[in-house]
Write a protein that holds these residues in place. Structure first.
Motif: not given
Length: 192
Positions: A139-143
């Protein structure tokens, strides 16, 4: 808690403590039920009543240790969910395989005795928090994108097999170092 429940809890606690000590020192196969009961100061009937037998007692000890490993993993992650905390959390699991007690009971004896139930015990406490962390990071665009549950199952499976490999050899430290390097490298590639 009434007196009967209190006595049962005390008996269970004594059996768990004695079994944990003896399963570590003597191994599961080397621990006789009669000696274990005598050491805990209980009857064999109490063992069956509380745990259903020696195998049920091993499962209870494994669950207790699994909870402790979970606490270590939470402590390693800190209060944040980010790349570093996720990697530290996963590495804490591998470190547990180097603990002599955990190594003997969970990663050497339990697979032979409990079989698939050992995997089920691990998944009960591991998949949901790992899935939640992955979904948050996605959701944070980090994975990387993908089904968070499937990714959690895959990562968890890699960690379990690595821990079993670490615990299975005489060169535990070297295996831990190799597995932790490989796990860090693998996990790093999953972050966006």
């Amino acid at each position: 808690m009434n007196l009967r429940e209190q006595k049962k809890a005390e008996t269970s606690a004594r059996l768990l403590a004695t079994a944990r000590k003896w399963f570590f020192e003597k191994g599961y196969a080397g621990t006789s039920m009669d000696e274990l009961c005598a050491g805990a100061g209980v009857t064999r009937g109490a063992l069956y009543h509380n745990f259903g037998g020696k195998e049920g007692l091993l499962e209870a000890v494994v669950r207790q240790i699994d909870d402790e490993i979970g606490e270590r993993m939470i402590a390693a992650s800190g209060d944040t969910i980010d790349r570093d905390s996720c990697i530290k959390t996963c590495l804490a699991y591998l470190e547990a395989a180097m603990d002599p007690e955990v190594r003997r009971i969970v990663f050497q004896d339990a697979p032979a005795v409990l079989g698939q139930r050992l995997r089920d015990i691990d998944q009960e406490g591991s998949i949901a928090p790992l899935r939640e962390a992955i979904a948050y990071l996605q959701g944070q665009g980090e994975f990387i994108e993908g089904d968070a549950t499937a990714l959690a199952v895959l990562i968890n499976g890699a960690m379990i097999d690595a821990a079993l490999w670490i615990a299975d050899g005489e060169e535990t430290k070297q295996r831990y170092e190799a597995a932790s390097d490989a796990l860090q490298s693998m996990l790093s590639r999953l972050f966006a």
